[in-house]
Write an enzyme that holds these catalytic residues in place. Sequence first.
Site, PDB file in Angstrom:
ATOM      1  N   HIS A  84       1.084  -1.228   0.045  1.00 10.34           N
ATOM      2  CA  HIS A  84       0.022  -0.141   0.020  1.00 10.34           C
ATOM      3  C   HIS A  84       0.940   1.352  -0.095  1.00 10.34           C
ATOM      4  CE1 HIS A  84      -4.096  -1.780   0.857  1.00 10.34           C
ATOM      5  NE2 HIS A  84      -3.420  -2.802   1.069  1.00 10.34           N
ATOM      6  N   ASP A 131       3.610   9.585  -0.989  1.00  6.91           N
ATOM      7  CA  ASP A 131       2.300   8.750  -0.432  1.00  6.91           C
ATOM      8  C   ASP A 131       1.954   7.605  -1.383  1.00  6.91           C
ATOM      9  OD1 ASP A 131       0.240   7.916   1.464  1.00  6.91           O
ATOM     10  OD2 ASP A 131      -0.364  10.081   1.572  1.00  6.91           O
TER      11      ASP A 131
END
Length: 465
Positions: free
Chosen positions: A162, A370
């Site tokens: 992720h 991110d």
Amino acid sequence: MRDASLVVIASRLPINDAAASEGVFEWRRSPGGLGEALHPVLINTPTTWIGWAGKAGPTTSLPDVDGVRLVLIELSEEDVRDHYEGFANSTLWPLYHDAIEPAVHHRRWWEAYQRVNQRYADHAARVAAHGAVVWVQDYHLQLVPMMLRAQRPDLRIGFFLHVPFPPPELFMQLPRRAELLRGMLGADLIGFQRIQAVHNFHQLVAKVLGATVDENGVEIDGRVVSTGAFPVSIDTAEMEALASSEEVVQKAAQLRADLGGPQRVILSVDRLDYTKGIEHRLKAYRELLVDGRLKAAETMLVQVAIPSRERVEQYRLLRDRVESEVGRINGDFGRVGVAAVHYLSQVFDRTELAALYRAADVMAVTPLRDGMNLVAKEYVAARVDGCGALVLSEFAGAAAELTQAYLVNPHDVEALKDTLIQALQADPTEPNPQMLAMREHLRHHDIQAWAWSYLTALEAACAAR
């Protein structure tokens, strides 16, 4: 495969910690988190979730939550310190996020990482039905796929990262780089958020392990492991329905009134993490006030900073710096009864978040790095009125999809200031083409589409092995 039993292995269980302590178990749905992403998929599939409850100590039996069977992993204080806070979040996390903070290396942390990964693999080997699909999640558990394959070669194993996967020059700093790569290669399919992460992984397994790679995957030790980019998303329809509810509409109106009626509201919702660019954002906002390009009476920043990893030293220091800067801005530019920055260090429920999204004229999502950032997607989905402006970091995975946002390099404070001004100049009461285009994209690329895409690719990978 979608009819088969599914085992999810993740560092944490998807239950609300506070509620669980009172004997009430419900799904933990924090903004942008793993549980939030997978919830709508798993409640429609026979699923077992293996994970840690977030506190050291002995395990207890847990009831099913939303139809998902929960299997609790026990971690001691030493495990938490050396595996979770140590190797996972003080060694891997910094390197995977461009070494914004220096990575720390201790041999005992690696030993704990191996030990805890083996514990997760052992539990999965015991509970998984023959031929089950096992979906291993994220950087805490990179050794699990190979450990599990050694015990249960009948399983169909997927791994999904992720967070960003770093370029070779950063990953090569890891003393145990070969073991980490081999651990991931125990999967039949390795999924990443962005195609650049796939390229980084291919370069590394070729260089470190001598594997053969092509655009579809990796061949090593007589096995072919598929790889691919699968950008994670949100339950778009659920957020749209929530944001359209009368309760949220009323809460949003009340929030605007409670904020003292500024003409413009900038909102940021982040975990309190040094990768999220909170300090850069506060610096840009302060300079806009100093320069007179913004006035505190007309514009307000609402910063939600959800507590995170509070026992890790870097995070405690970050909280101190952020709270000090917020106090300085309010001391210099606030007035009686009205703050220039509303700083909220707490967890909000889904209804409150949707109301915040509806109340904000500009959403500033400006992480320094991110993997995806689902908050950006949530804001877009919540703007059922087609209004609002999204300022989005080029270094968030979401920037590859939400190309109509106001994209910015958050390291460039002058560019961040200019972009915030540009977004604030948009009419907050009129639907705009950029928001409408992003909303249309999310309707076709929601969480169900992501899960279907990944699990279909996993099925194909297993069929070919």
